[in-house]
Design a protein around this motif. Structure first.
Motif, mmCIF file in Angstrom:
data_model
loop_
_atom_site.group_PDB
_atom_site.id
_atom_site.type_symbol
_atom_site.label_atom_id
_atom_site.label_comp_id
_atom_site.label_asym_id
_atom_site.label_seq_id
_atom_site.Cartn_x
_atom_site.Cartn_y
_atom_site.Cartn_z
ATOM 1 N N ALA A 291 0.819 -1.208 0.000
ATOM 2 C CA ALA A 291 0.000 0.000 0.000
ATOM 3 C C ALA A 291 0.854 1.260 0.000
ATOM 4 O O ALA A 291 1.925 1.307 0.612
ATOM 5 N N GLU A 292 0.366 2.280 -0.688
ATOM 6 C CA GLU A 292 1.029 3.579 -0.685
ATOM 7 C C GLU A 292 1.127 4.099 0.747
ATOM 8 O O GLU A 292 0.195 3.980 1.538
ATOM 9 N N GLY A 293 2.299 4.648 1.083
ATOM 10 C CA GLY A 293 2.514 5.182 2.423
ATOM 11 C C GLY A 293 3.116 4.205 3.408
ATOM 12 O O GLY A 293 3.498 4.600 4.513
ATOM 13 N N THR A 294 3.193 2.926 3.038
ATOM 14 C CA THR A 294 3.798 1.933 3.925
ATOM 15 C C THR A 294 5.263 2.281 4.178
ATOM 16 O O THR A 294 6.016 2.564 3.246
ATOM 17 N N VAL A 295 5.671 2.255 5.437
ATOM 18 C CA VAL A 295 7.066 2.529 5.784
ATOM 19 C C VAL A 295 7.885 1.258 5.586
ATOM 20 O O VAL A 295 7.555 0.207 6.146
ATOM 21 N N VAL A 296 8.934 1.368 4.797
ATOM 22 C CA VAL A 296 9.772 0.210 4.480
ATOM 23 C C VAL A 296 11.243 0.573 4.658
ATOM 24 O O VAL A 296 11.632 1.739 4.619
ATOM 25 N N ALA A 297 12.045 -0.458 4.868
ATOM 26 C CA ALA A 297 13.500 -0.332 4.861
ATOM 27 C C ALA A 297 14.028 -1.314 3.829
ATOM 28 O O ALA A 297 13.374 -2.308 3.511
ATOM 29 N N PRO B 274 14.337 -3.128 -5.290
ATOM 30 C CA PRO B 274 13.911 -4.505 -5.582
ATOM 31 C C PRO B 274 12.968 -5.000 -4.488
ATOM 32 O O PRO B 274 13.300 -4.919 -3.307
ATOM 33 N N ARG B 275 11.803 -5.504 -4.872
ATOM 34 C CA ARG B 275 10.810 -5.880 -3.865
ATOM 35 C C ARG B 275 11.266 -7.029 -2.976
ATOM 36 O O ARG B 275 10.751 -7.195 -1.874
ATOM 37 N N ASN B 276 12.240 -7.799 -3.441
ATOM 38 C CA ASN B 276 12.724 -8.912 -2.615
ATOM 39 C C ASN B 276 13.869 -8.508 -1.698
ATOM 40 O O ASN B 276 14.522 -9.353 -1.089
ATOM 41 N N ARG B 277 14.115 -7.195 -1.592
ATOM 42 C CA ARG B 277 15.158 -6.704 -0.691
ATOM 43 C C ARG B 277 14.633 -5.594 0.212
ATOM 44 O O ARG B 277 15.397 -4.750 0.672
ATOM 45 N N LEU B 278 13.336 -5.615 0.486
ATOM 46 C CA LEU B 278 12.774 -4.643 1.421
ATOM 47 C C LEU B 278 11.926 -5.347 2.467
ATOM 48 O O LEU B 278 11.457 -6.464 2.273
ATOM 49 N N VAL B 279 11.758 -4.663 3.589
ATOM 50 C CA VAL B 279 10.935 -5.181 4.680
ATOM 51 C C VAL B 279 10.073 -4.050 5.212
ATOM 52 O O VAL B 279 10.436 -2.871 5.125
ATOM 53 N N ALA B 280 8.914 -4.396 5.767
ATOM 54 C CA ALA B 280 8.087 -3.404 6.447
ATOM 55 C C ALA B 280 8.751 -3.037 7.766
ATOM 56 O O ALA B 280 9.335 -3.891 8.435
ATOM 57 N N VAL B 281 8.658 -1.752 8.119
ATOM 58 C CA VAL B 281 9.257 -1.275 9.367
ATOM 59 C C VAL B 281 8.185 -1.218 10.449
ATOM 60 O O VAL B 281 7.205 -0.483 10.304
ATOM 61 N N PRO B 282 8.333 -1.977 11.518
ATOM 62 C CA PRO B 282 7.335 -1.942 12.597
ATOM 63 C C PRO B 282 7.216 -0.543 13.196
ATOM 64 O O PRO B 282 8.198 0.209 13.265
ATOM 65 N N GLU B 283 6.021 -0.211 13.632
ATOM 66 C CA GLU B 283 5.797 1.077 14.264
ATOM 67 C C GLU B 283 6.669 1.185 15.515
ATOM 68 O O GLU B 283 6.820 0.242 16.274
ATOM 69 N N GLY B 284 7.256 2.354 15.699
ATOM 70 C CA GLY B 284 8.101 2.575 16.865
ATOM 71 C C GLY B 284 9.587 2.530 16.580
ATOM 72 O O GLY B 284 10.394 2.967 17.409
ATOM 73 N N ARG C 73 17.782 -13.580 7.680
ATOM 74 C CA ARG C 73 18.687 -12.655 8.362
ATOM 75 C C ARG C 73 17.993 -11.318 8.649
ATOM 76 O O ARG C 73 18.125 -10.764 9.757
ATOM 77 N N ALA C 74 17.252 -10.808 7.679
ATOM 78 C CA ALA C 74 16.576 -9.525 7.869
ATOM 79 C C ALA C 74 15.542 -9.601 8.986
ATOM 80 O O ALA C 74 15.437 -8.688 9.821
ATOM 81 N N GLN C 75 14.779 -10.679 9.011
ATOM 82 C CA GLN C 75 13.758 -10.819 10.049
ATOM 83 C C GLN C 75 14.384 -10.957 11.431
ATOM 84 O O GLN C 75 13.847 -10.434 12.420
ATOM 85 N N ALA C 76 15.523 -11.632 11.509
ATOM 86 C CA ALA C 76 16.212 -11.750 12.802
ATOM 87 C C ALA C 76 16.649 -10.378 13.296
ATOM 88 O O ALA C 76 16.554 -10.068 14.490
ATOM 89 N N VAL C 77 17.115 -9.542 12.387
ATOM 90 C CA VAL C 77 17.561 -8.198 12.750
ATOM 91 C C VAL C 77 16.383 -7.332 13.174
ATOM 92 O O VAL C 77 16.407 -6.689 14.236
ATOM 93 N N VAL C 78 15.339 -7.292 12.357
ATOM 94 C CA VAL C 78 14.175 -6.459 12.666
ATOM 95 C C VAL C 78 13.542 -6.897 13.988
ATOM 96 O O VAL C 78 13.165 -6.065 14.824
#
Length: 322
Positions: A76-82, A97-107, A273-278
């Motif tokens: 969705a437009e406006g979604t915060v991503v890293a 690249p869509r396979n190299r981004l993650v949603a950023v949790p609030e906070g 690896r990304a999920q472990a970090v986030v």
């Protein structure tokens, strides 16, 4: 849009703050408005031409921002991503690249989010990739107060390893200890001897060397027979070619020169690896320190400070106020 463009290889002076066309995402990309761009040593390798990219190009590989457009309509437009591995991130907009981004949790602060993936996944593969660190392991870590170094220290200590961190100043020593380092040393000719003495008279199991040229010989001396030297960076310059017989001389030791790309080569491994970090950041178990923050227009200044070892933790470029 404004961006930092490189038209020729060289030092920080080749980073040009200029106007460039907005990117057009393809079906495998997502268009993002950048709020903060992360700065990493890999950016200097591209800038100097050590890693190749056709000229001219926009610098930067990592950041945080809000989705403007997803051609597939999945985000969705406006979604915060890293994201990471998106060359062109020192800009007001970037196609990721869509396979190299993650949603950023609030906070999670945008400056932290902008610098957590590349350094975080690097630290993760060093601790849980090239060597599966376990309780009782001993590690010598150079550049211990850098962004990757502070994260490696936290991750390795969490599993019960001893971390001998090497830094250059009193300020950086405190940061290393705050991250959990077992003991902190200064650079010098007797580094390997001092580390061995502190480690019960034995070499360490693993050396994680992100400095390169200035520390490589000490790294070979500091590791135990059949131990592992991991040369993961070259902050002081690339290491000269070596005779493989050196590895035999130091006790049949192992040497590897890994890359983040090889340890996030598949989408599954990147996500692991990304999920472990986030998750670590979200739960407060993994603390990122953003040491310096610069406006996008001062990218040259940021790179010069990085070269001069004036920075600690992560450093970022502020592109748009959140």
């Amino acid at each position: 849009m404004k961006a930092i463009q490189i038209a020729e290889y060289g030092g920080p002076e080749v980073l040009n703050y200029t106007e460039v066309p907005e990117p057009l995402p393809n079906a495998d990309q997502v268009l993002v408005e950048v709020t903060v761009a992360g700065i990493n040593y890999i950016d200097t390798y591209y800038r100097e031409g050590i890693y190749h990219s056709a000229l001219p190009f926009i610098a930067g590989e990592e950041g945080c921002g809000r989705v403007i457009n997803d051609p597939k309509g999945e985000i969705a437009e406006g979604t915060v991503v890293a994201w990471m591995s998106a060359l062109g991130s020192y800009a007001e907009q970037v196609a990721v690249p869509r396979n190299r981004l993650v949603a950023v949790p609030e906070g999670i602060d945008h400056e932290v989010a902008a610098s957590m993936l590349l350094q975080g996944t690097t630290a993760h593969y060093l601790v849980h990739g090239v060597h599966e660190t376990k309780e009782g392991d001993s590690i010598l870590l150079t550049a211990g107060a850098g962004g990757v170094g502070l994260l490696v220290t936290q991750m390795a200590r969490e599993v019960g390893a001893a971390v001998y961190s090497v830094v250059s100043t009193d300020e950086k020593e405190k940061l290393a200890y705050d991250a959990g380092a077992t003991e902190v040393f200064r650079y010098g000719e007797n580094l390997a001897e001092v580390v061995r003495r502190r480690n019960g008279g034995h070499g360490v199991d693993v050396v994680l060397d992100g400095v390169g040229k200035d520390t490589f010989n000490e790294s070979l001396e500091a590791v135990r027979p059949r131990g592992l030297v991991v040369l993961f960076g070259a902050a002081s310059g690339p290491v000269e070619p070596i005779d493989p017989q050196l590895l035999n001389k130091h006790g049949s030791i192992y040497l590897t020169r890994p890359s983040l790309g090889a340890y996030t080569a598949t989408d599954d491994e990147f996500r692991l690896r990304a999920q472990a970090v986030v998750r670590g950041v979200e739960e407060g178990k993994l603390k990122f320190r953003v040491g310096q923050s610069y406006p996008l227009s001062e990218a040259r200044h940021a790179h010069q400070d990085l070269h001069d070892r004036k920075t600690t933790g992560s450093i970022v470029l502020r592109v748009k106020e959140d």
